[in-house]
Write a protein that holds these residues in place. Structure first.
Motif, PDB file in Angstrom:
ATOM      1  N   LEU A  56       0.827  -1.216   0.000  1.00  0.00           N
ATOM      2  CA  LEU A  56       0.000   0.000   0.000  1.00  0.00           C
ATOM      3  C   LEU A  56       0.860   1.264   0.000  1.00  0.00           C
ATOM      4  O   LEU A  56       0.401   2.345  -0.336  1.00  0.00           O
ATOM      5  CB  LEU A  56      -0.928   0.016   1.220  1.00  0.00           C
ATOM      6  N   THR A  58       3.427   1.703  -1.912  1.00  0.00           N
ATOM      7  CA  THR A  58       3.901   2.007  -3.263  1.00  0.00           C
ATOM      8  C   THR A  58       2.771   2.130  -4.264  1.00  0.00           C
ATOM      9  O   THR A  58       2.922   2.804  -5.271  1.00  0.00           O
ATOM     10  CB  THR A  58       4.906   0.937  -3.736  1.00  0.00           C
ATOM     11  N   ASP A  59       1.661   1.449  -4.021  1.00  0.00           N
ATOM     12  CA  ASP A  59       0.577   1.527  -4.987  1.00  0.00           C
ATOM     13  C   ASP A  59      -0.233   2.786  -4.720  1.00  0.00           C
ATOM     14  O   ASP A  59      -1.174   2.794  -3.945  1.00  0.00           O
ATOM     15  CB  ASP A  59      -0.285   0.260  -4.944  1.00  0.00           C
ATOM     16  N   GLY A  60       0.168   3.849  -5.400  1.00  0.00           N
ATOM     17  CA  GLY A  60      -0.280   5.181  -5.016  1.00  0.00           C
ATOM     18  C   GLY A  60      -1.585   5.632  -5.630  1.00  0.00           C
ATOM     19  O   GLY A  60      -2.246   6.526  -5.109  1.00  0.00           O
ATOM     20  N   LEU A  61      -1.976   5.052  -6.756  1.00  0.00           N
ATOM     21  CA  LEU A  61      -3.155   5.563  -7.421  1.00  0.00           C
ATOM     22  C   LEU A  61      -4.400   4.813  -6.941  1.00  0.00           C
ATOM     23  O   LEU A  61      -4.357   3.638  -6.628  1.00  0.00           O
ATOM     24  CB  LEU A  61      -3.016   5.428  -8.945  1.00  0.00           C
ATOM     25  N   ARG A  62      -5.503   5.546  -6.922  1.00  0.00           N
ATOM     26  CA  ARG A  62      -6.766   5.004  -6.457  1.00  0.00           C
ATOM     27  C   ARG A  62      -7.093   3.673  -7.170  1.00  0.00           C
ATOM     28  O   ARG A  62      -7.465   2.681  -6.545  1.00  0.00           O
ATOM     29  CB  ARG A  62      -7.866   6.034  -6.730  1.00  0.00           C
ATOM     30  N   SER A  63      -6.907   3.673  -8.502  1.00  0.00           N
ATOM     31  CA  SER A  63      -7.257   2.468  -9.268  1.00  0.00           C
ATOM     32  C   SER A  63      -6.369   1.290  -8.883  1.00  0.00           C
ATOM     33  O   SER A  63      -6.795   0.147  -8.905  1.00  0.00           O
ATOM     34  CB  SER A  63      -7.129   2.749 -10.762  1.00  0.00           C
ATOM     35  N   GLU A  64      -5.124   1.586  -8.515  1.00  0.00           N
ATOM     36  CA  GLU A  64      -4.223   0.501  -8.121  1.00  0.00           C
ATOM     37  C   GLU A  64      -4.632  -0.070  -6.776  1.00  0.00           C
ATOM     38  O   GLU A  64      -4.618  -1.280  -6.571  1.00  0.00           O
ATOM     39  CB  GLU A  64      -2.789   1.012  -8.030  1.00  0.00           C
ATOM     40  N   ARG A  65      -5.016   0.804  -5.866  1.00  0.00           N
ATOM     41  CA  ARG A  65      -5.431   0.307  -4.556  1.00  0.00           C
ATOM     42  C   ARG A  65      -6.717  -0.490  -4.676  1.00  0.00           C
ATOM     43  O   ARG A  65      -6.895  -1.499  -4.030  1.00  0.00           O
ATOM     44  CB  ARG A  65      -5.584   1.476  -3.584  1.00  0.00           C
ATOM     45  N   THR A  70      -0.004  -3.261  -8.787  1.00  0.00           N
ATOM     46  CA  THR A  70       0.793  -2.139  -9.283  1.00  0.00           C
ATOM     47  C   THR A  70       0.566  -2.060 -10.785  1.00  0.00           C
ATOM     48  O   THR A  70       0.673  -3.058 -11.474  1.00  0.00           O
ATOM     49  CB  THR A  70       2.295  -2.393  -9.035  1.00  0.00           C
ATOM     50  N   ILE A  71       0.212  -0.897 -11.284  1.00  0.00           N
ATOM     51  CA  ILE A  71       0.009  -0.751 -12.718  1.00  0.00           C
ATOM     52  C   ILE A  71       1.133   0.093 -13.301  1.00  0.00           C
ATOM     53  O   ILE A  71       1.792  -0.276 -14.254  1.00  0.00           O
ATOM     54  CB  ILE A  71      -1.349  -0.073 -13.024  1.00  0.00           C
ATOM     55  N   ASP A  72       1.326   1.229 -12.693  1.00  0.00           N
ATOM     56  CA  ASP A  72       2.241   2.196 -13.285  1.00  0.00           C
ATOM     57  C   ASP A  72       3.597   2.162 -12.574  1.00  0.00           C
ATOM     58  O   ASP A  72       3.732   1.603 -11.496  1.00  0.00           O
ATOM     59  CB  ASP A  72       1.626   3.594 -13.177  1.00  0.00           C
ATOM     60  N   ALA A  74       6.250   3.462 -10.257  1.00  0.00           N
ATOM     61  CA  ALA A  74       6.296   4.401  -9.129  1.00  0.00           C
ATOM     62  C   ALA A  74       7.750   4.618  -8.767  1.00  0.00           C
ATOM     63  O   ALA A  74       8.551   3.699  -8.806  1.00  0.00           O
ATOM     64  CB  ALA A  74       5.565   3.831  -7.926  1.00  0.00           C
TER      65      ALA A  74
END
Lengths: 416, 304
Positions: A56, A58-65, A70-72, A74
């Motif tokens: 949590l 590193t997974d900074g974007l709403r969609s990733e959480r 992890t999508i993008d 970071a």
């Protein structure tokens, strides 16, 4: 000795324990702050996890959480007294190959994770292939979850041997294999008491000491001109400087240089870094070079040595990673950006598609889809001043841009 | 230069500086009308210093834009004016009060001035025809920022689409824009709070005095120490006391908290920051505390 900088890329999914490992590096180097930890603890609880889910962090974007992945790419930062580290944290799944390629493009070191219980997988091989393709000079294979295989030396040796054999097919100049448990902390920062048979470095020790300065090319002078500085003020009426970031070699005042593509020659009158005249410039310094003669130099030109200059060419043979859903096809026209130079490019041929899992070359294919990598021939509207990517990661790389949408759709590495 | 030239190595600050200067030169060469967003805080001062170095001995080839929310520290404006004068750059000020008066921004009495900055900023960018705006955002500040590109595309509404960002490889930046769109450019993306302080110390540059320990009349609200000011009336139960404090960030006076500190020199601040256990935004920024995704949501709308 001043602190230096190491950029490294990690690839992997939550299953490999990648986020836990990064969390561990940040936590053990005291780079996680209490408010970040509290926020992660609270979210972990809300989600009903029985543990603190360090992913949590590193997974900074709403969609990733929301999706728990992890999508993008970071970027994460930590430092020890010797070194500052920039982590490009990238997802591991094949549908995010373009993100992995992005993270690896600037990395000095690549970190591949395998689960000790499962050994090498298609995914870990693919990660090694991509790091090799992007010419990341140092590779670390972390055999994780050693705690789940009773810290067995046999398991370590078997995976290590298998990977080393595979790596000989790739361009990996430096390889280190480290047995760890990211969850328990074995061999991450603290030396493991459970693996006395292992005499190599801990991961942190290796990251702190791996020698990266000599990865840069200090022989072949390359200065892509970004900007011409002409103050036209009373104090600096005749000042004319060519500003850029040194991509290769060492430049000194008095050196005879050639400006490409014109081929005009001159001598370096001086090298300026802000208000200081400096005795030499080398990568990756951003400097301003003055020449003795009044030659015509503009953005997109390259300053190099007379007997060691890149070859201006309109025909480019490159490995291309395709980054958008509409496939790359022959006859397609694209914008190309190479160093500080821009042009248009026509796709002449797609020679083969590289299967990044098996290294198999598919010669039948006539297009490259999203996340696929292949060998492509391009023809450009004007000569580009290219080096092979294997010799110079700056003058050997380019991006392709869709002229209609303006989106970056491809990344290219020029072949030898 | 603090570099160890003997073995052709550059210190981390020299490497970061070289990268930032490269970004400034790329953007200045490729965008028709760039502008530097300047808050007067330490990050934007470092940015201005890097821009000065990138084009020296020529002047910085773009103006500086400040969004005046009417709630800035007076010390910050004084420092800003000295910088602007020394560098001879043009200063463009877009004020929220002016935007409200002109009907560009609607003050419903409920929205914080922090949120009103966004439409004011977007309007200033549009009215002046700026095609690129340099920002002092750092990726270590906040996790939505950790995923943002150096060249961060904004559509014609000024919005950021985090799920649809352009891949950014090597040091090749894609500055393509359509009519009405603009780019946010973040030259200090890879700097950390500690790098900023190390650099300020090394360069010996002026920053606003509120960053150093001083006596201030403060009160506690939501776990933060806020300054006493007529712009921020006390609520029931709040008590003003005088304490020795300093600011870790410089934002809106009514929302930015200070920390108790005796650090009155750069080395003392560096020591304090190195030992800090709370992020600078977590410690002191009321505007980031609303939700897990407060920054992501504001950035999507076009915030700095």
């Amino acid at each position: 000795m001043a602190m230096d900088l190491l950029r490294f890329a990690t690839a992997g999914s939550v299953d490999d324990g990648k986020s836990t490992l990064i969390g561990r590096l940040l936590f053990d180097s005291k780079s996680i702050f209490t408010d970040q930890l509290e926020s992660v603890e609270k979210t972990s609880q809300d989600k009903g996890h029985g543990y603190v889910d360090l992913s949590l962090l590193t997974d900074g974007l709403r969609s990733e959480r929301e999706q728990g992945i992890t999508i993008d790419v970071a970027y994460r930062y930590f430092a020890t007294p010797n070194r500052k580290f920039i982590i490009a944290d990238t997802p591991g799944h094949v549908q995010y190959t373009r993100n992995m390629v992005t993270g690896a493009s600037t990395a000095d070191l690549g970190l591949v994770l395998v689960d000790a219980r499962h050994g090498l997988t298609e995914q870990s091989r693919r990660h090694a292939v991509l790091l090799s393709l992007l010419r990341v000079p140092h590779l670390v294979l972390c055999i994780n979850k050693m705690d789940l295989v009773d810290y067995s030396q046999e398991v370590y040796s078997k995976i290590s041997a298998e990977f080393t054999a595979f790596a000989t097919k790739l361009n990996i100049p430096d390889l280190e294999v480290i047995p760890i448990s990211a969850l328990q902390g074995d061999n991450v920062v603290q030396r493991s008491e459970n693996m006395s048979w292992y005499s190599g470095p801990t991961l942190m020790h290796h990251l702190e000491h791996v020698h990266v300065a000599s990865d840069r090319d200090l022989v072949d002078v390359r200065l892509p001109v970004q900007y011409v500085i002409r103050p036209k003020s009373d104090d600096h009426h005749d000042y004319r400087g060519y500003a850029g970031q040194v991509a290769g070699g060492v430049l000194k005042p008095g050196d005879e240089v050639m400006v490409l593509p014109s081929g005009m020659t001159s001598k370096i009158a001086g090298i300026d870094l802000f208000d200081q005249e400096i005795p030499e410039a080398f990568p990756p310094m951003s400097v301003t070079v003055r020449l003795e003669d009044d030659v015509d130099v503009s953005r997109g030109d390259m300053i190099s040595r007379v007997k060691n200059a890149p070859e201006p060419s309109q025909d480019i043979d490159a490995m291309i990673c395709w980054m958008t859903t509409a496939p790359l096809r022959p006859r397609q026209k694209l914008a190309i950006k190479h160093t500080s130079n821009s042009a248009r490019a026509l796709v002449k041929d797609i020679q083969y598609r590289l299967d990044v899992n098996s290294l198999h070359r598919d010669l039948e294919t006539k297009e490259l889809g999203l996340n696929e990598i292949g060998r492509v021939q391009l023809r450009t509207t004007k000569p580009l001043l290219c080096d092979p990517y294997s010799k110079n990661r700056t003058t050997g790389s380019f991006i392709l841009i869709d002229e209609a949408t303006g989106v970056t759709v491809g990344a290219g590495m020029i072949n030898d | 230069m603090t570099a160890t030239h003997a073995d052709y190595r550059l210190s981390q600050l020299d490497q970061l500086e070289a990268e930032s200067i490269h970004i400034f030169r790329e953007a200045a060469a490729e965008f028709e009308k760039p502008v530097l967003m300047f808050s007067g805080g330490k990050d934007s001062i470092v940015m201005l210093r890097l821009a000065e170095k990138a084009f020296f001995p020529a002047k910085i080839p773009f103006p500086v834009l400040q969004i005046d929310n009417g709630l800035d520290f007076p010390e910050v404006a004084e420092t800003r004016d000295r910088w602007v004068q020394r560098l001879g750059v043009r200063l463009v000020i877009a004020s929220i009060d002016d935007a409200i008066a002109r009907g560009i921004v609607v003050d419903d009495g409920k929205t914080s001035r922090n949120r009103l900055q966004t439409p004011t900023l977007l309007n200033a960018i549009e009215e002046n025809g700026f095609t690129a705006a340099f920002g002092g955002g750092r990726r270590d500040e906040e996790k939505a920022r950790a995923k943002e590109r150096v060249y961060s595309h904004r559509d014609e509404f000024g919005q950021w689409d985090p799920k649809n960002q352009r891949p950014e490889l090597w040091s090749l930046y894609n500055g393509r824009l359509h009519e009405g769109e603009h780019m946010r450019v973040f030259p200090i993306s890879n700097w950390t709070e500690l790098d900023i302080w190390d650099y300020i110390g090394r360069e010996g540059i002026e920053i606003p005095s509120v960053y150093f320990a001083h006596q201030r009349r403060v009160f506690e609200r939501d776990g933060m120490l806020l300054t006493e000011t007529p712009l921020n009336p006390l609520r029931e139960g709040e008590v003003v006391t005088e304490r020795t404090v300093r600011y870790r960030t410089c934002g809106d006076m009514t929302l930015t908290g200070c920390v108790e500190s005796t650090a009155s020199t750069i080395p003392e601040i560096i020591e304090e920051v190195a030992a800090a256990r709370v992020t600078e935004r977590g410690a002191t920024r009321g505007d980031d505390r609303f939700s897990e995704a407060a920054m992501e949501d504001r950035k999507k709308e076009g915030y700095f």
